[in-house]
Design a protein around this motif. Structure first.
Motif, PDB file in Angstrom:
ATOM      1  N   MET A   1      -0.295  19.637 -10.684  1.00  0.00           N
ATOM      2  CA  MET A   1      -0.889  18.453 -10.638  1.00  0.00           C
ATOM      3  C   MET A   1      -0.605  17.388 -10.900  1.00  0.00           C
ATOM      4  N   HIS A   2       0.879  17.050 -10.982  1.00  0.00           N
ATOM      5  CA  HIS A   2       1.885  16.239 -11.008  1.00  0.00           C
ATOM      6  C   HIS A   2       2.414  16.007  -9.528  1.00  0.00           C
ATOM      7  N   VAL A   3       2.091  16.693  -8.626  1.00  0.00           N
ATOM      8  CA  VAL A   3       2.225  16.572  -7.286  1.00  0.00           C
ATOM      9  C   VAL A   3       1.123  15.973  -6.533  1.00  0.00           C
ATOM     10  N   SER A   4      -0.095  16.126  -6.743  1.00  0.00           N
ATOM     11  CA  SER A   4      -1.386  16.024  -6.829  1.00  0.00           C
ATOM     12  C   SER A   4      -1.508  14.707  -6.998  1.00  0.00           C
ATOM     13  N   ARG A   5      -0.823  13.940  -7.927  1.00  0.00           N
ATOM     14  CA  ARG A   5      -1.121  12.958  -8.608  1.00  0.00           C
ATOM     15  C   ARG A   5      -1.845  11.349  -7.941  1.00  0.00           C
ATOM     16  N   MET A   6      -1.148  11.773  -7.001  1.00  0.00           N
ATOM     17  CA  MET A   6      -1.325  10.654  -5.995  1.00  0.00           C
ATOM     18  C   MET A   6      -2.429  10.270  -5.227  1.00  0.00           C
ATOM     19  N   ASP A   7      -2.517  11.736  -4.683  1.00  0.00           N
ATOM     20  CA  ASP A   7      -3.932  12.245  -4.200  1.00  0.00           C
ATOM     21  C   ASP A   7      -5.329  11.872  -5.603  1.00  0.00           C
ATOM     22  N   ILE A   8      -5.012  12.332  -6.454  1.00  0.00           N
ATOM     23  CA  ILE A   8      -5.345  12.276  -7.491  1.00  0.00           C
ATOM     24  C   ILE A   8      -6.391  11.093  -7.627  1.00  0.00           C
ATOM     25  N   ALA A   9      -5.209   9.767  -7.972  1.00  0.00           N
ATOM     26  CA  ALA A   9      -6.055   8.682  -7.850  1.00  0.00           C
ATOM     27  C   ALA A   9      -5.999   7.920  -7.026  1.00  0.00           C
ATOM     28  N   ASP A  10      -6.598   8.089  -5.946  1.00  0.00           N
ATOM     29  CA  ASP A  10      -7.581   7.426  -4.614  1.00  0.00           C
ATOM     30  C   ASP A  10      -8.222   7.755  -4.836  1.00  0.00           C
ATOM     31  N   ALA A  11      -8.346   9.196  -4.847  1.00  0.00           N
ATOM     32  CA  ALA A  11     -10.114  10.045  -5.580  1.00  0.00           C
ATOM     33  C   ALA A  11     -10.865   9.448  -6.655  1.00  0.00           C
ATOM     34  N   LEU A  12     -10.175   8.705  -7.838  1.00  0.00           N
ATOM     35  CA  LEU A  12     -10.394   8.625  -8.449  1.00  0.00           C
ATOM     36  C   LEU A  12     -11.150   6.781  -8.798  1.00  0.00           C
ATOM     37  N   LEU A  13     -10.286   6.122  -8.077  1.00  0.00           N
ATOM     38  CA  LEU A  13     -10.664   4.429  -8.003  1.00  0.00           C
ATOM     39  C   LEU A  13     -11.582   4.689  -6.863  1.00  0.00           C
ATOM     40  N   GLU A  14     -12.174   6.017  -6.136  1.00  0.00           N
ATOM     41  CA  GLU A  14     -13.398   5.826  -5.493  1.00  0.00           C
ATOM     42  C   GLU A  14     -14.171   6.233  -5.710  1.00  0.00           C
ATOM     43  N   VAL A  15     -14.426   7.179  -6.849  1.00  0.00           N
ATOM     44  CA  VAL A  15     -15.769   7.605  -7.278  1.00  0.00           C
ATOM     45  C   VAL A  15     -15.802   7.012  -8.931  1.00  0.00           C
ATOM     46  N   ALA A  16     -14.833   6.423  -8.979  1.00  0.00           N
ATOM     47  CA  ALA A  16     -15.075   5.819 -10.484  1.00  0.00           C
ATOM     48  C   ALA A  16     -14.522   3.987 -10.271  1.00  0.00           C
ATOM     49  N   GLY A  17     -14.859   3.757 -10.079  1.00  0.00           N
ATOM     50  CA  GLY A  17     -14.099   2.334  -9.558  1.00  0.00           C
ATOM     51  C   GLY A  17     -15.373   1.117 -10.480  1.00  0.00           C
ATOM     52  N   ASP A  18     -16.003   1.927 -10.986  1.00  0.00           N
ATOM     53  CA  ASP A  18     -16.722   1.038 -11.576  1.00  0.00           C
ATOM     54  C   ASP A  18     -16.775   1.299 -12.731  1.00  0.00           C
ATOM     55  N   VAL A  19     -15.809   1.728 -13.592  1.00  0.00           N
ATOM     56  CA  VAL A  19     -15.653   1.713 -14.676  1.00  0.00           C
ATOM     57  C   VAL A  19     -13.512   1.878 -14.805  1.00  0.00           C
ATOM     58  N   VAL A  20     -12.857   2.146 -13.613  1.00  0.00           N
ATOM     59  CA  VAL A  20     -11.274   2.647 -13.411  1.00  0.00           C
ATOM     60  C   VAL A  20     -10.729   1.860 -12.876  1.00  0.00           C
ATOM     61  N   GLN A  21     -10.057   0.754 -13.003  1.00  0.00           N
ATOM     62  CA  GLN A  21      -9.687  -0.673 -12.437  1.00  0.00           C
ATOM     63  C   GLN A  21      -7.822  -0.089 -12.343  1.00  0.00           C
ATOM     64  N   ASN A  22      -7.486   0.685 -13.295  1.00  0.00           N
ATOM     65  CA  ASN A  22      -5.942   0.446 -13.505  1.00  0.00           C
ATOM     66  C   ASN A  22      -5.844   1.897 -14.322  1.00  0.00           C
ATOM     67  N   ILE A  23      -4.602   2.477 -12.976  1.00  0.00           N
ATOM     68  CA  ILE A  23      -4.339   4.299 -13.808  1.00  0.00           C
ATOM     69  C   ILE A  23      -2.930   4.392 -14.375  1.00  0.00           C
ATOM     70  N   TYR A  24      -2.783   4.385 -15.706  1.00  0.00           N
ATOM     71  CA  TYR A  24      -1.601   4.690 -16.245  1.00  0.00           C
ATOM     72  C   TYR A  24      -0.878   6.149 -16.270  1.00  0.00           C
ATOM     73  N   TYR A  25      -0.074   6.684 -15.834  1.00  0.00           N
ATOM     74  CA  TYR A  25       0.259   8.565 -15.639  1.00  0.00           C
ATOM     75  C   TYR A  25       1.487   8.595 -16.720  1.00  0.00           C
ATOM     76  N   LYS A  26       0.772   9.650 -17.450  1.00  0.00           N
ATOM     77  CA  LYS A  26       1.548   9.588 -19.010  1.00  0.00           C
ATOM     78  C   LYS A  26       2.452  11.322 -18.496  1.00  0.00           C
ATOM     79  N   SER A  27       3.212  11.956 -18.746  1.00  0.00           N
ATOM     80  CA  SER A  27       3.461  12.896 -18.265  1.00  0.00           C
ATOM     81  C   SER A  27       4.754  13.746 -18.213  1.00  0.00           C
ATOM     82  N   GLU A  28       5.192  12.552 -19.109  1.00  0.00           N
ATOM     83  CA  GLU A  28       6.559  13.299 -19.475  1.00  0.00           C
ATOM     84  C   GLU A  28       7.204  14.326 -20.359  1.00  0.00           C
TER      85      GLU A  28
END
Ligand code: SAH
Length: 394
Positions: free
Chosen positions: A134-161
């Protein structure tokens, strides 16, 4: 394109036929090619029949299944999965409410996306990877997330430290990977919360107690409330809105107490009914009097691994025994365990033992679990982790 191939030992496909999403390293016969950690691999039986595609990782869980169909894990795949996750949140009515902009959008295995958690706070999605894939795929997931849920998601904070296996040496840094926002006030059922996604625990807030907090509100009128292990104060504000006479929030972390006080100011500025104390739970329960008739015990997971189970159950026994000892007659106790390895039966037994030791008459009013935006994959019962009991103590 085809993926590198993992072959199972004879018979080891059985749990996959029942759609269980994990493949343990012991089930693997051999791997063709040398997949990197986080790479997508195809999984085959010893008879060379296709069974699944998933993320490969070095460790006891070697493959986390993304699909039981022979398909590409591409942009369209992530869009389909996230669309299904978002549709569920709309179907249960938690997305799209004017008084609520906080919910879990993706709950790992519960949404057929093992290793991925996404919580939404106002316009910011906090994404947490628990697997290298999921770490490796995070940017693909981010793109898909904005496409699917752009009505509620404007920003994506990655928190996996802190959630990725440190041996993988990924040096993941927390930060915005899409957009950015300093506005960290989110709303849950009309109550406001500062969400500390920079330093806070988990994704910054415990979304999983939402429905249980709402239930507590119904019982709070005229009661003296102790919210033990309060963290950001979640249960306290519901109690205040429900008409509690007084609310005391306790947590051993001074940072948590600061957050709780900030949140009181947001919702009930200057309200004298609330006080917060930075103190150890056991010390506080020992020294407190018998003024409370509504007590919440929501401790951190006492057992993170199976080996710690015995000690954990003893911990739950001791903690609950103290509450039974002190709670006023006619009092109500909300008691929880969020340890995955502690079963519902384990937890009940621990609480029952504590009740019996106290000699009080105790009746169960509600048996609680995680809310619907933390769905349990029927093929992965381990995903049910939150357990709670609401008890009437005479
Ligand atoms: N009830 C909270 C979540 C609780 S998380 C909510 O609804 O959001 C568990 C909390 O227990 C953490 O904030 C942690 O700081 C606190 N904690 C851990 N050990 C403790 C102890 N011994 N005494 C008091 N608080 C403790």
């Amino acid at each position: 394109m085809s993926y590198k191939k993992v072959y199972l030992k004879p018979g080891k496909e059985e749990s996959l036929r029942r759609f269980h999403p994990w493949i343990f390293s012991g089930a693997i016969h051999h791997i063709e090619g040398e997949p990197e950690e986080g790479e997508v691999v195809s999984v085959y039986t010893s008879q060379r029949e296709f069974v699944a595609v998933g993320h490969f990782q070095v460790g006891s869980i070697a493959v986390r299944v993304l699909s039981f169909q022979d398909e590409l894990i591409d942009h369209a795949f992530w869009v389909r999965k996230l669309r299904s996750a978002y549709a569920l949140r709309r179907a249960i009515g938690i997305a799209g409410r004017p008084d609520n902009n906080t919910f879990r959008l993706v709950h790992g295995e519960g949404d057929n996306l093992p290793g991925l958690v996404i919580d939404l706070y106002a316009g910011t999605a906090v994404m947490q990877a628990h697997s290298v894939g999921m770490h490796v795929s995070r940017m693909d997931i981010a793109d898909a997330l904005l496409e699917v849920a752009g009505d509620v998601v404007q920003n994506i904070y990655y928190k996996s430290e802190t959630t990725l296996p440190y041996k993988a040496e990924l040096d993941a840094e927390n930060g915005f990977i899409r957009g950015g926002s300093a506005d960290n006030v989110a709303m849950e059922y009309g109550l406001k919360f500062h969400v500390d996604w920079l330093k806070g625990q988990k994704t910054g807030f415990f979304v999983d107690q939402r429905e249980n907090r709402a239930l507590l509100e119904r019982y709070a009128r005229d009661r003296s409330v102790l919210n033990m292990f309060c963290y950001t104060g979640g249960f306290s504000f519901y109690a205040m809105r429900g008409g509690a006479r007084l609310v005391h929030s306790v947590d051993s972390s001074a940072k948590a107490i600061d957050l709780t006080n900030e949140n009181v100011q947001l919702n009930f500025p200057g309200d004298p009914r609330h006080q917060a104390f930075a103190e150890d739970a056991f010390k506080y329960l020992d020294r407190m009097g018998d003024q409370y008739d509504l007590i919440i015990l929501d401790p951190p997971a006492f057992a993170k691994h199976k080996d710690a189970l015995r000690n954990a159950l003893q911990g739950y026994r001791k903690l609950n025994a103290k509450a039974f000892e002190k709670i006023r007659p006619g009092g109500i106790l909300f008691t929880f365990s969020c340890s995955q390895v502690v079963t519902k039966e384990n937890f009940r037994t621990a609480v029952f033992t504590a009740a019996a030791l106290s000699g009080r008459s105790v009746r169960i009013l509600h048996q609680l679990t995680q809310p619907a935006d933390h769905p349990v994959n029927i093929y992965h019962p381990e995903g049910e982790y939150l357990k709670g009991l609401v008890l009437y103590v005479e």
